[in-house]
Design an enzyme around this catalytic site. Structure first.
Site, PDB file in Angstrom:
ATOM      1  N   LEU A 199      78.883  66.969  66.446  1.00 51.17           N
ATOM      2  CA  LEU A 199      78.364  67.938  65.484  1.00 51.17           C
ATOM      3  C   LEU A 199      76.883  68.122  65.795  1.00 51.17           C
ATOM      4  O   LEU A 199      76.117  67.158  65.801  1.00 51.17           O
ATOM      5  CB  LEU A 199      78.568  67.445  64.058  1.00 51.17           C
ATOM      6  CG  LEU A 199      80.015  67.207  63.614  1.00 51.17           C
ATOM      7  CD1 LEU A 199      80.061  66.821  62.133  1.00 51.17           C
ATOM      8  CD2 LEU A 199      80.876  68.431  63.874  1.00 51.17           C
ATOM      9  N   GLY A 303      74.802  62.666  63.907  1.00 49.35           N
ATOM     10  CA  GLY A 303      73.456  62.101  63.991  1.00 49.35           C
ATOM     11  C   GLY A 303      73.021  61.414  62.714  1.00 49.35           C
ATOM     12  O   GLY A 303      71.820  61.301  62.461  1.00 49.35           O
ATOM     13  N   CYS A 466      63.507  84.485  52.195  1.00 51.58           N
ATOM     14  CA  CYS A 466      63.532  83.119  51.645  1.00 51.58           C
ATOM     15  C   CYS A 466      62.494  82.308  52.415  1.00 51.58           C
ATOM     16  O   CYS A 466      61.602  82.876  53.044  1.00 51.58           O
ATOM     17  CB  CYS A 466      64.936  82.518  51.747  1.00 51.58           C
ATOM     18  SG  CYS A 466      65.512  82.265  53.433  1.00 51.58           S
TER      19      CYS A 466
END
Length: 501
Positions: A199, A303, A466
């Protein structure tokens, strides 16, 4: 990799075999040498293949010959070859050597002393000979004679922790004198430890985790979840490309992109804000598991570091684990952030990872730090949103796209992303109120998007901003899906302010 120069080069020997060609000795790690003969042959074959691939990809000419205890590389570009081969997993050390012919011990000592005298001057040293053939004298004889010849020019002999190691291998009719030595990557040859899916976000942690697992011989596919982050993919791809080109010659990881932006939107609309991060993590685990099963991989690699952030407490790790259908490997689990950053610097990913913006944060406030698996499972059932179901996630994985890391280059802005305010657009700040004063024309907090998006005039034109561009891009995609003209501002409110200045 730091290279230590151990001897002056001196003139080459006569003969075509020695004109302009230096040899490198690639020493194996202790783990490789302790394997059974059958396993060792398998590891040596993989290491030979990877060494040849590394030289070929970097355009360094060289011939790699496999021996039982080492690889021998002949090349006219030893410095370049040494730098490349030091990054091949399974190599413990790279020695650059030159042949020194001799007919007797005194003749050999004279030749070696001339080479090593300038290097040991004013420094401590130790002579490290190794006899590979019967030569008429022993290793200890060479140690004593060469040490006596060098000692008048050195500070002292230090057999335990010398400044300089004089490394010499004795063969029939010649000795191999080490000119320079570089530490290798260590570990096990890539391709000998199975297959897993990593991932990947591109931040500091996931590349280091991937590197540590590949260093143990495991081949990786990398998967990133597209959460709707503006520029997120390019940033992560830049890190993955650096990792692949430096450390995985011939076995570069495939890079897969899975669109989980609908998951983010469903969670922001329906989930308890304190649980959103954990629920998102579980969705990523499901996506990674589905990809691993499809590719025949045996595990996921993440991680995570115990206690580093709220989703990485032992309780939340347990809650996320239940969503995985394959084992989850966490090579950083006991490492502190300072150790992770030091490794990132050492492997060359720190600078590119530092440019990656946070894109997984979808909770405006505090995150639950110890959620029970039962509570999280119940929350998923209560949300009752299709993007959170295993079936939907499997379809998202099936619709994934692949990126060729070796050919990839940073592109322009993604679709729906702009770097300035379009004419006639209403600027909508989608940050939460506690993030600061409203930037632009109106506020529409991301956490209340489900109820407030319907208040926008479908005939209007909207620029969403944002903090970084991730949340604004997610909502811009949702508005576009509804037929509303909307964009996300690259760089968020900082870009808006710089444009206004």
């Amino acid at each position: 990799m730091q290279t230590e120069f151990l001897a002056a080069e001196g003139p080459p020997r006569d003969g075509a075999a020695h004109q302009g060609v230096r040899r490198l000795h690639l020493r194996l790690g202790g783990e490789v040498c302790t394997k059974s003969p059958r396993t060792r042959r398998h590891f040596l074959a993989a290491l030979t293949r990877n060494a040849r691939a590394a030289l070929r990809r970097e355009g360094v000419p060289g011939q790699v010959v496999q021996e039982w205890t080492r690889l021998v590389v002949s090349t006219p570009e030893p410095a370049a070859a040494r730098e490349v081969l030091a990054r091949v997993f399974g190599v413990h050390r790279v020695h650059e050597v030159v042949e020194v012919p001799f007919g007797s011990l005194p003749e050999l000592v004279d030749s070696l002393a001339a080479r090593y005298r300038p290097v040991v001057a004013g420094r401590s040293f130790a002579v490290r000979p190794k006899r590979r053939a019967q030569v008429g004298f022993g290793s200890q004889d060479l140690s004593v004679a060469l040490g006596a010849a060098l000692l008048p020019h050195a500070a002292r002999v230090d057999l335990d922790d010398p400044d300089v190691e004089v490394i010499v291998e004795l063969h029939q009719g010649h000795a191999d004198a080490v000119l320079a030595s570089s530490p290798g990557a260590g570990g096990l040859p890539l391709g000998t430890g199975g297959h897993a899916v990593g991932l990947f976000s591109g931040g500091f942690d996931s590349p280091v985790a991937a590197w540590r697992v590949m260093r143990r011989g495991t081949q990786l596919d990398l998967m990133i979840c597209d959460l709707g982050g503006c520029g997120q993919l390019d940033q992560a791809l830049a890190v993955a490309q650096r990792l692949a080109t430096r450390w995985t010659p011939g076995m570069e990881p495939r890079f897969w992109v899975v669109d989980l932006a609908p998951v983010v939107l469903a969670l922001t609309q329906r989930a308890n804000p304190r649980l959103r991060q954990i629920l998102l993590r579980r969705a990523m685990y499901r996506a990674g598991s589905a990809l691993a099963q499809e590719l025949g991989a045996s595990a996921l690699v993440t991680g995570e570091s115990l206690g580093q952030v709220s989703t990485q407490t032992l309780g939340n790790i347990r809650a996320c684990d239940q969503a995985a259908a394959v084992p989850v490997l966490r090579p950083l689990i006991g490492m502190g952030k300072d150790e992770i950053l030091a490794t990132a610097r050492a492997i060359g990913t720190y600078e590119v990872s530092a440019k990656v913006q946070e894109h997984c944060s979808i909770s405006p406030g505090r995150v639950e730090t110890w959620a029970s698996p039962d509570r999280i499972s119940a929350a998923e059932r209560e949300i009752d949103a299709e993007p959170l179901t295993p079936e939907w996630i499997r379809r998202a994985v099936a619709a994934r796209r692949q990126v060729d890391l070796l050919r990839w280059g940073p592109g322009g802005l993604p679709d729906l992303v702009v770097d300035s305010v379009p004419p006639g657009a209403v600027v909508v700040d989608v940050r939460e109120p506690e993030e600061g004063p409203t930037a632009g024309d109106r506020r529409l907090p991301f956490s209340r998007a489900a109820e407030l998006l319907d208040q926008l005039d479908p005939a209007g034109r909207y620029l969403l901003v944002c903090a970084s561009g991730q949340r604004s891009y997610t909502l811009a995609r949702e508005l576009a899906r509804r037929g509303v003209t909307a964009w996300s501002l690259a760089g968020g409110v900082a870009t808006l302010r710089s444009n206004a200045a």
